[in-house]
Motif scaffolding. Structure first.
Motif, mmCIF file in Angstrom:
data_model
loop_
_atom_site.group_PDB
_atom_site.id
_atom_site.type_symbol
_atom_site.label_atom_id
_atom_site.label_comp_id
_atom_site.label_asym_id
_atom_site.label_seq_id
_atom_site.Cartn_x
_atom_site.Cartn_y
_atom_site.Cartn_z
ATOM 1 N N HIS A 127 0.817 -1.222 0.000
ATOM 2 C CA HIS A 127 0.000 0.000 0.000
ATOM 3 C C HIS A 127 0.849 1.271 0.000
ATOM 4 O O HIS A 127 0.348 2.345 0.313
ATOM 5 C CB HIS A 127 -0.964 -0.018 1.195
ATOM 6 C CG HIS A 127 -2.034 -1.056 1.072
ATOM 7 N ND1 HIS A 127 -3.200 -0.844 0.382
ATOM 8 C CD2 HIS A 127 -2.078 -2.352 1.505
ATOM 9 C CE1 HIS A 127 -3.942 -1.953 0.419
ATOM 10 N NE2 HIS A 127 -3.278 -2.881 1.090
ATOM 11 N N HIS A 128 2.145 1.135 -0.324
ATOM 12 C CA HIS A 128 3.040 2.287 -0.397
ATOM 13 C C HIS A 128 3.005 3.104 0.883
ATOM 14 O O HIS A 128 2.903 4.335 0.854
ATOM 15 C CB HIS A 128 2.685 3.159 -1.595
ATOM 16 C CG HIS A 128 2.538 2.371 -2.860
ATOM 17 N ND1 HIS A 128 3.495 1.479 -3.274
ATOM 18 C CD2 HIS A 128 1.536 2.312 -3.769
ATOM 19 C CE1 HIS A 128 3.099 0.908 -4.404
ATOM 20 N NE2 HIS A 128 1.905 1.397 -4.725
ATOM 21 N N ALA A 129 3.055 2.422 1.994
ATOM 22 C CA ALA A 129 3.035 3.099 3.291
ATOM 23 C C ALA A 129 4.265 2.687 4.094
ATOM 24 O O ALA A 129 4.901 1.671 3.809
ATOM 25 C CB ALA A 129 1.762 2.723 4.046
ATOM 26 N N ASP A 130 4.593 3.496 5.075
ATOM 27 C CA ASP A 130 5.711 3.178 5.965
ATOM 28 C C ASP A 130 5.219 2.444 7.206
ATOM 29 O O ASP A 130 4.113 2.699 7.690
ATOM 30 C CB ASP A 130 6.363 4.479 6.464
ATOM 31 C CG ASP A 130 7.471 4.979 5.546
ATOM 32 O OD1 ASP A 130 8.103 4.145 4.867
ATOM 33 O OD2 ASP A 130 7.715 6.191 5.531
ATOM 34 N N ILE A 131 6.064 1.566 7.739
ATOM 35 C CA ILE A 131 5.833 1.068 9.090
ATOM 36 C C ILE A 131 7.157 1.188 9.841
ATOM 37 O O ILE A 131 8.168 0.607 9.445
ATOM 38 C CB ILE A 131 5.223 -0.357 9.129
ATOM 39 C CG1 ILE A 131 5.042 -0.811 10.585
ATOM 40 C CG2 ILE A 131 6.010 -1.357 8.315
ATOM 41 C CD1 ILE A 131 4.091 -1.988 10.734
ATOM 42 N N TYR A 132 7.168 2.035 10.869
ATOM 43 C CA TYR A 132 8.390 2.312 11.634
ATOM 44 C C TYR A 132 8.171 1.917 13.088
ATOM 45 O O TYR A 132 7.076 2.070 13.620
ATOM 46 C CB TYR A 132 8.774 3.797 11.512
ATOM 47 C CG TYR A 132 9.661 4.058 10.307
ATOM 48 C CD1 TYR A 132 9.175 3.907 9.012
ATOM 49 C CD2 TYR A 132 10.994 4.432 10.479
ATOM 50 C CE1 TYR A 132 9.999 4.116 7.911
ATOM 51 C CE2 TYR A 132 11.823 4.647 9.381
ATOM 52 C CZ TYR A 132 11.323 4.490 8.106
ATOM 53 O OH TYR A 132 12.145 4.696 7.026
ATOM 54 N N PHE A 133 9.219 1.452 13.745
ATOM 55 C CA PHE A 133 9.019 0.880 15.090
ATOM 56 C C PHE A 133 10.286 0.904 15.933
ATOM 57 O O PHE A 133 10.613 -0.063 16.612
ATOM 58 C CB PHE A 133 8.473 -0.550 14.960
ATOM 59 C CG PHE A 133 9.206 -1.408 13.956
ATOM 60 C CD1 PHE A 133 10.293 -2.159 14.343
ATOM 61 C CD2 PHE A 133 8.810 -1.448 12.611
ATOM 62 C CE1 PHE A 133 10.975 -2.941 13.411
ATOM 63 C CE2 PHE A 133 9.482 -2.235 11.685
ATOM 64 C CZ PHE A 133 10.573 -2.982 12.079
ATOM 65 N N GLU A 134 10.979 2.041 15.913
ATOM 66 C CA GLU A 134 12.219 2.159 16.696
ATOM 67 C C GLU A 134 12.009 1.828 18.165
ATOM 68 O O GLU A 134 12.868 1.227 18.815
ATOM 69 C CB GLU A 134 12.783 3.584 16.552
ATOM 70 C CG GLU A 134 14.123 3.816 17.200
ATOM 71 C CD GLU A 134 15.201 2.913 16.633
ATOM 72 O OE1 GLU A 134 15.508 1.912 17.298
ATOM 73 O OE2 GLU A 134 15.726 3.169 15.541
ATOM 74 N N ALA A 135 10.860 2.204 18.727
ATOM 75 C CA ALA A 135 10.629 2.031 20.167
ATOM 76 C C ALA A 135 10.341 0.583 20.552
ATOM 77 O O ALA A 135 10.308 0.252 21.732
ATOM 78 C CB ALA A 135 9.477 2.925 20.613
ATOM 79 N N ALA A 136 10.147 -0.291 19.564
ATOM 80 C CA ALA A 136 9.794 -1.682 19.889
ATOM 81 C C ALA A 136 10.975 -2.472 20.447
ATOM 82 O O ALA A 136 10.797 -3.481 21.123
ATOM 83 C CB ALA A 136 9.242 -2.387 18.648
#
Lengths: 444, 444
Positions: free
Chosen positions: B132-141
């Protein structure tokens, strides 16, 4: 960020061309990583990546099994013009600047490890990159293999960086380590370090702190979003540190480290390089040899530390190739990374705003009343004394003095550096004081 | 990476809308950082950024001066649909998954701190984001405020990560620290930690190692570019560690740490969580209390370490907002960040491939020939003994035994875990052995 208009963007199978300027320790390793990992990197980028040219002074002298001889040339400009990504590993602020400018003006992106160039001309180059919709990446310029530039540009952009303390020069860290563990004086360790290849034939840039100062300028610019160059950095090296200083530090539970210190305080921003005493339990105290580390304090994230190899061909090349892949991904996507924002026009803090505790080692003729005379001078200048240590035995006597010299060490309460320097000048007018005292900041 | 087609891309002055799911410790701090730094973040992004909605269970119960009451709602789906960036701080693998999927299917980008969700459904969500041309970011995980996810996704993409050792759970690190400094047993420290709020009322997820296991799965997926989920992680917690184990470790110059260990070796990839003995000089040994650290080895960069606060509202929010700014920059530029590449279909290493030295603490009736009997069993199974320590005084006697119990500790040469477990079962059939021995890996 903006759309990159290079023709290469359009074709997903056309290789992204990497032109290498310099084929020394880091350059040759960069070539190796690109060639050895060609398949793997293509998968990570989503496009093939190729070495399109390697500029060096004498192509006949460069011989690495992984570098195709046909790629070698001394025509640097042609390598620049034939590349989508120009990797500048020439060093210095002369032709390196010319070729980096040429690359950016072509709309090509730049990856560089050149701290001197960025510390002097960084802001000019960042603007040029933005103007031409190109990237300029430089993870290897600070802390070698350690990811510190990218965390500052991206991870910490939701926070306010307050200060950074960095051990960012491996040569001086090695020298101080050797002085500490072997009880040797600076000159002897430097000589040995040169013999072993850990220090250069002309070690000035390292031991006088200029290398660390370049990195401090870059760290401050990125951390505080403000324009700060090498000219704004105050620098002290480690050449005046004696075996006596180290012995006294050890006795007090301290270690001596050359630090790059950047701060954003009420009086403004500052970037400084100086040798300092840090507590042996501080995380930076256990950073040894050629390892580097940056200890960072941010308003919300609080304390962070980044640690790793600060130099060496393969570690530095790892950071360079990490940047190449990042930039290549941007090219493949027709975009660029975040600009280096310098929207803050922060004032530079005056030297008088920087207060610290200082440890001053005086060597004196041991006559009655010496301490009282010295202490009175400190009082006259309003510098408050936190402690005095008279039990330190000098490990070396002054060449110009044939009697017994005693040593004592005064640790002050926080005071500004100008006042301290005036106090010391005044103390040195006393007959009992022999030579110049050594002065170290105490960071606790 | 690809062009993001959300309508918001086009207008440089239109605010980027951030929808927050969850208003607990991290959610409320995330809101605070966004609101307090609104001007500053707009400059860093190049576009304004606004909080467009805050979903919570009971809007009447949420009261923070920086959160506009009108933004609060229990209609989570409406917050998802009204946002360009959805920040998921609900936790767990139930509705969190539903709303993250909804956001990505809308073409909105997601920032999350939800390690359980990513460890279980990460690969599914990464693919959905790309689709879907979207970002998923999760540095805090992983590692709270510490930049570790971004270095793995971007800084180290020019290198081959070989292994990571992480202290990634603050609760267990605090408990082990307290056991070490105070000589207390596990249960007593846990109770105190719960009273102080350092451990949850139901501490299972922390003390049994599941929280660390989630992080191990994420680290392995990113580091090795392969699909690895929580089901692939073997887990051992710290509940069986005794004061005796800690005392023996200290006597031998070791510290006990709960480690998340991911490795890419010849036999395949592995992700494991276990308590281990590490040398007191190892950089991870001095990571105390709620601090986290990840020690990483890469083929070219060599050793790296990342250190900082692993939990807490503001530190975790710092990482979340760093991701929000990164994603917002991508939206402003009409692009997305690099996909999470999982092109490697690496085999999972069997348990028998994992060799380590083990320290086994037996409690025994002190009769002549005990050690010989035990040692013979080790020999029968082909497990070579590196050292035996019989000088350890038990700090606690077995409740079922009223005489004098002696303790001895056998440290093996590297052996595989299955063989070791069989050996121990066999030793436990001996009359002289009391109860179950404790077993710790030795990493040197």
């Amino acid at each position: 960020m903006s759309t990159n208009a290079t023709p290469n963007t359009s074709n997903a199978t056309e290789p992204i061309r990497v032109g290498l300027l310099g084929a020394g320790t880091v350059g040759s390793q960069t070539a190796r990583l690109l060639v050895e990992q060609q398949q793997e990197l293509a998968k990570r980028i989503g496009r093939p990546i190729v070495l399109s040219g390697v500029a060096c002074l004498d192509p006949d002298e460069v011989d690495f099994p992984w570098i195709d001889k046909a790629l070698l040339t001394n025509d640097t400009a042609s390598v620049v013009d034939g590349a989508d990504i120009v990797v500048e590993l020439i060093g210095g602020t002369g032709v390196a600047r010319t070729f980096v400018r040429q690359a950016l003006e072509n709309g090509s992106s730049v990856v560089t490890a050149n701290k001197a160039l960025l510390a002097k001309y960084g802001p000019e180059l960042y603007e040029l990159a933005e103007q031409h919709h190109a990237d300029i990446y430089f993870e290897a310029a600070v802390g070698g293999a350690i990811p510190i530039v990218r965390p500052l540009r991206e991870s910490l952009v939701g926070d306010q960086v307050e200060s950074m303390l960095g051990i960012v020069n491996g040569t001086t860290n090695y020298i101080l380590d050797e002085m500490t563990t072997k009880g040797l004086d600076f000159d002897d360790v430097l000589k040995k370090a040169q013999e072993l290849g850990y220090a250069e034939a002309d070690p000035t840039g390292d031991i006088e702190g200029y290398d660390a100062a370049n990195k401090a300028a870059i760290m401050a610019t990125l951390g505080f979003h403000t324009n700060l160059t090498i000219d704004d950095v105050s620098v002290e090296g480690i050449t005046k540190i004696t075996a006596d200083d180290i012995a006294a530090a050890t006795a007090e539970g301290h270690v001596v480290k050359l630090l790059a210190v950047v701060e954003n305080g009420e009086a403004g921003v500052s970037a400084r390089v100086y040798p300092a005493l840090i507590n042996k339990d501080h995380p930076l105290a256990s950073v040894h040899g050629s390892f580097n580390a940056v200890f960072l304090k941010a308003k919300y994230a609080d304390d962070l530390m980044f640690y790793g190899r600060g130099a060496g061909g393969a570690p530095t090349a790892s950071a360079v190739v990490g940047d190449i892949v990042t930039v290549a991904r941007h090219i493949a996507a027709g975009t660029t990374g975040p600009s280096i924002t310098m929207y803050n026009d922060l004032p530079k803090a005056p030297l008088s705003a920087s207060k610290a505790a200082f440890a001053v080692n005086f060597r004196v003729h041991d006559t009655p009343g010496t301490l009282a005379q010295v202490a009175r001078k400190f009082g006259d200048h309003g510098v408050s004394i936190n402690g005095v240590n008279q039990d330190l035995k000098p490990t070396k006597t002054d060449p110009g003095y044939d009697g017994e010299i005693q040593q004592f060490r005064i640790v002050t309460h926080p005071t500004d550096e100008l006042t301290l320097r005036e106090t010391i000048s005044d103390v040195c007018t006393l007959d009992c004081v022999v030579g110049e005292p050594s002065v170290l900041r105490v960071l606790d």
